[in-house]
Write an enzyme that holds these catalytic residues in place. Structure first.
Site, PDB file in Angstrom:
ATOM      1  N   HIS B 503      45.113  51.910  16.749  1.00 51.16           N
ATOM      2  CA  HIS B 503      45.031  52.437  17.574  1.00 51.16           C
ATOM      3  C   HIS B 503      45.101  54.061  17.302  1.00 51.16           C
ATOM      4  O   HIS B 503      46.112  54.904  17.022  1.00 51.16           O
ATOM      5  CB  HIS B 503      46.365  52.216  19.036  1.00 51.16           C
ATOM      6  CG  HIS B 503      45.471  50.561  19.414  1.00 51.16           C
ATOM      7  ND1 HIS B 503      47.319  50.605  20.077  1.00 51.16           N
ATOM      8  CD2 HIS B 503      45.171  50.327  18.959  1.00 51.16           C
ATOM      9  CE1 HIS B 503      46.344  48.924  20.359  1.00 51.16           C
ATOM     10  NE2 HIS B 503      45.731  49.188  19.880  1.00 51.16           N
ATOM     11  N   LEU B 504      44.349  54.696  16.906  1.00 56.62           N
ATOM     12  CA  LEU B 504      44.212  56.392  16.455  1.00 56.62           C
ATOM     13  C   LEU B 504      43.734  56.630  17.012  1.00 56.62           C
ATOM     14  O   LEU B 504      43.139  56.973  18.082  1.00 56.62           O
ATOM     15  CB  LEU B 504      42.548  56.370  15.630  1.00 56.62           C
ATOM     16  CG  LEU B 504      43.499  55.569  13.993  1.00 56.62           C
ATOM     17  CD1 LEU B 504      43.021  53.892  13.976  1.00 56.62           C
ATOM     18  CD2 LEU B 504      42.912  55.657  12.861  1.00 56.62           C
TER      19      LEU B 504
END
Lengths: 137, 567
Positions: B503-504
């Site tokens: 989850h950037l």
């Protein structure tokens, strides 16, 4: 008994599966043979001597305990049947040659699941006990 | 001035795809170019090839289905496996901690390999500063985004339980989910029953169906989930949403106004003297000379991710008065507590996870400790003891080189153990920190493009979240030990050996003040008004929700703003 039949019979004792796929078995015989040629040949020869023994599993266990090289080949042989891959003498992994090998990996049958990416049923099958699905309920 | 296109969108992941699709409908006369570094088709044959690659891989990690793509040479990315050496083949990590999440640079982006979980943010996620005096507030609130959440759920095709989620932690839902919730697995139902009415620290451990962009019935021409159990890294059936859905919809637009150009690595954007960005330079690695070419657009939309977007911005030397470009990189650091249930749960059947605990995603504790979202896994101890390890442990005495067990007995031992494995995972909140940042390294990738440098530190707030998440997960297991006889609960103490969640987030934060943010609430650059950003790079804080639904909702909102501009 042919080498193919010997290999399949030995595999049957090691995996506990009476009906192993003949084509997959030949694929594994070739792959293990390439990696452990001499030890596999020696193990198969030794196995021929006990194949018809009433307690073949007990005899095989004793043989594997006495011969470390046999034990190592047996380990890789069990591993390839369970996972479709095994470890070669140099420590690298020998992966499945085709999807039939991947999809026949015994590990998933034993835990009543399916090989990842190969669904065993329609939407929602996972909500049920696997035996219920197998019996059609 | 004449432009080659009205809109150029860089990146064909979920943000770029949704933006292209929505503009193709709302801005019918516009000519839209979707530029993508990857070069893969979206047809059934390609998907089947990815599945075969996965099956024949010796290490079936996230990149394994896609490892043979030629684009990996020209548009490389981190492999996301959390291995410091492998990771460094792309990121140049300066630490002190490892950033462990990667992505796919492909037509369709990382949605090829996502799990498909789509919870919304909770209202307090948008106002962390004013509610808990930590982090920052967003320039918009839950209510402003709510209609777009509903639209995103319809577009992605989210299966969920409205009654469980309507009002959950204050999040009202104006519309039901488009599909009923994905049915819980056999084992999940046993776990849920065993957890019962447990309350921890005054919070009921309420187990709900996780909303998932995965079909529970036929939807938008795609089948119901077939339970192949490989949501990550590849859905064989296409029942799980991926951005290919909206790329195809955009390309099939009756207005014939979208063009997809693949194999094209964008190298820089150029601002004119007034600050407007209209020119995009790219190199097509599928051509003979691979030379740089320019293309112009009235509006440019940067739809890469939270690493590629700031990298490109910095490579282009665009304005950065706020000094916020590349800063505040976030992830959801994830760990789990595993245990053996007393009876078989039969994992590895169906989606990798179907149920979750959401109640620890908000509360006064957030003043001092990050929140977390919990999932009950349907994939055994996949991360700590995959079935092949159980086989090895039960069959082989490595110390003495002996076969311990074989035949039916071995089968029974494996079955007895693996079928009872369960995990309770927790994905934790991370506060934005200006020192967690993406900058440019001195090293180049295989296509001679500068590689991103990543500095990352897990702060005490996040560590407390990992510790609290562990504590709650362990206490759930202790309850199961007491009530039903669960065993082998591990780890006993928090390890802080987190996994990345893929989850950037952050690095191009939105805000009302141009002095401390990069874009406004519509994703428009404060300093380059013709440049818009979509994707989770614009997130101000990270919440605990898997980011895709929120980035999809924000993208649909941005597309509305762009359509208005073009009108």
């Amino acid at each position: 008994m042919s080498a193919a039949a010997q290999f399949r019979a030995l595999s049957g004792v090691l995996t506990g599966e009476a009906e192993l796929d003949a084509t997959v078995s030949e694929g594994y015989r070739a792959r293990i043979g390439r990696a452990y040629a001499d030890d596999l040949a020696a193990l198969l020869t030794a196995f021929e001597g006990i194949a018809n023994h009433p307690d073949v599993a007990g005899e095989l266990k004793a043989m594997l305990d006495q011969r470390p090289a046999f034990a190592k080949v047996a380990k890789e042989l069990i591993t390839v049947w369970y996972t479709s891959q095994f470890t070669k003498p140099d420590g690298s992994t020998d992966g499945p040659e085709n999807v039939d090998q991947y999809r026949s990996a015994l590990l998933w049958t034993v835990i009543k699941a399916h090989p990842p990416a190969v669904s065993s049923g329609p939407y929602g099958y996972w909500a049920h006990h696997p035996d219920q699905i197998a019996s059609g309920h | 001035m004449d432009f080659d296109y009205d809109v150029i969108i860089i990146g064909s992941g979920v943000g770029g795809a949704l933006c292209a699709w929505k503009l193709s409908r709302e801005s019918k006369s516009s000519r839209i170019l979707l530029l993508e570094a990857g070069e893969n088709l979206l047809d059934k044959k390609t998907r089947a090839e990815f599945v075969t690659n996965y099956e024949l891989a010796t290490i079936r990690n996230v990149p394994s289905p896609y490892a043979r793509l030629e684009s990996n040479t020209f548009a490389p990315s981190s492999d996301g496996t959390g291995d410091p050496i492998a990771m460094n083949r792309y990121y140049v990590e300066t630490g002190p901690d490892l950033f462990k999440s990667g992505y796919q640079r492909m037509v369709g982006g990382s949605t090829w390999a996502w799990r498909g979980n789509t919870p919304r943010f909770v209202p307090n996620d948008f106002k962390l500063k004013s509610t808990y005096q930590v982090g920052d507030d967003w320039p918009l609130d839950y209510d402003a985004l709510e209609p777009y959440y509903s639209e995103a759920e319809k577009e992605l095709g989210v299966a969920g339980n409205h009654d469980e989620w309507n009002g959950l932690l204050g999040g009202k839902r104006s519309k039901p989910f488009p599909m009923p919730a994905i049915v819980a697995s056999y084992g999940d139902t046993l776990m849920r029953q065993a957890i019962g009415d447990l309350t921890i620290d005054g919070t009921k451990v309420e187990v709900v169906a996780t909303p998932q962009a995965r079909n529970s019935e036929r939807y938008h021409g795609r089948s119901a989930c077939q339970g192949n159990s490989t949501c990550i890294p590849i859905c064989p059936s296409g029942a799980k949403y991926d951005a290919g859905v909206h790329i195809k919809k955009a390309l099939d637009s009756p207005h014939k106004n979208v063009e997809l150009r693949t194999g094209s690595v964008v190298t820089r954007l150029k601002a004119d003297p007034s600050g407007e960005v209209h020119t995009v330079f790219f190199r097509d690695w599928t051509t003979a000379d691979r030379s740089e070419r320019g293309v112009t657009g009235k509006i440019v939309v940067l739809a890469a991710n939270a690493v590629e977007t700031p990298k490109l911005w910095l490579l282009s030397a665009l304005k950065n008065k706020s000094d916020q470009v590349g800063r505040n990189l976030m992830d959801h650091l994830a760990e789990e507590v595993t245990g053996l249930f007393p009876e078989p749960l039969f994992p590895f059947r169906g989606p990798q996870s179907t149920i979750s605990v959401e109640r620890f995603r908000d509360g006064d504790f957030r003043k001092v400790c990050g929140a977390f979202r919990m999932t009950i896994g349907n994939d055994g101890w996949g991360r700590t003891e995959p079935p092949a390890k159980t086989l090895d442990d039960k069959m082989w005495d490595a110390k003495n080189g002996r076969v311990i067990n074989f035949g039916k007995e071995l089968q029974q031992e494996i079955a007895d153990r693996v079928t009872r494995m369960a995990r309770i995972g927790y994905s934790t909140e991370q506060l934005p920190s200006r020192d967690n940042r993406v900058t440019l390294s001195d090293e180049k990738d295989g296509f001679d493009v500068i590689r991103p440098k990543v500095a990352f530190k897990v702060d005490d707030y996040s560590k407390r979240a990992l510790a609290y998440g562990h504590s709650v997960a362990r206490r759930i297991w202790e309850h199961l030990e007491r009530t039903v006889g669960a065993t082998e609960v591990e780890p006993k103490q928090p390890t802080f050996k987190y996994n990345g969640a893929g989850h950037l987030m952050g690095t191009m934060r939105m805000g009302t003040d141009a002095g401390n943010s990069v874009v406004d609430s519509h994703g428009r650059s404060h300093e380059h008004p013709t440049l818009f950003l979509v994707g989770s790079s614009v997130f101000v804080t990270g919440s605990t929700a898997n980011p895709t639904l929120t980035l999809a909702a924000l993208t649909l909102r941005t597309a509305d703003a762009i359509a208005k501009e073009l009108a």
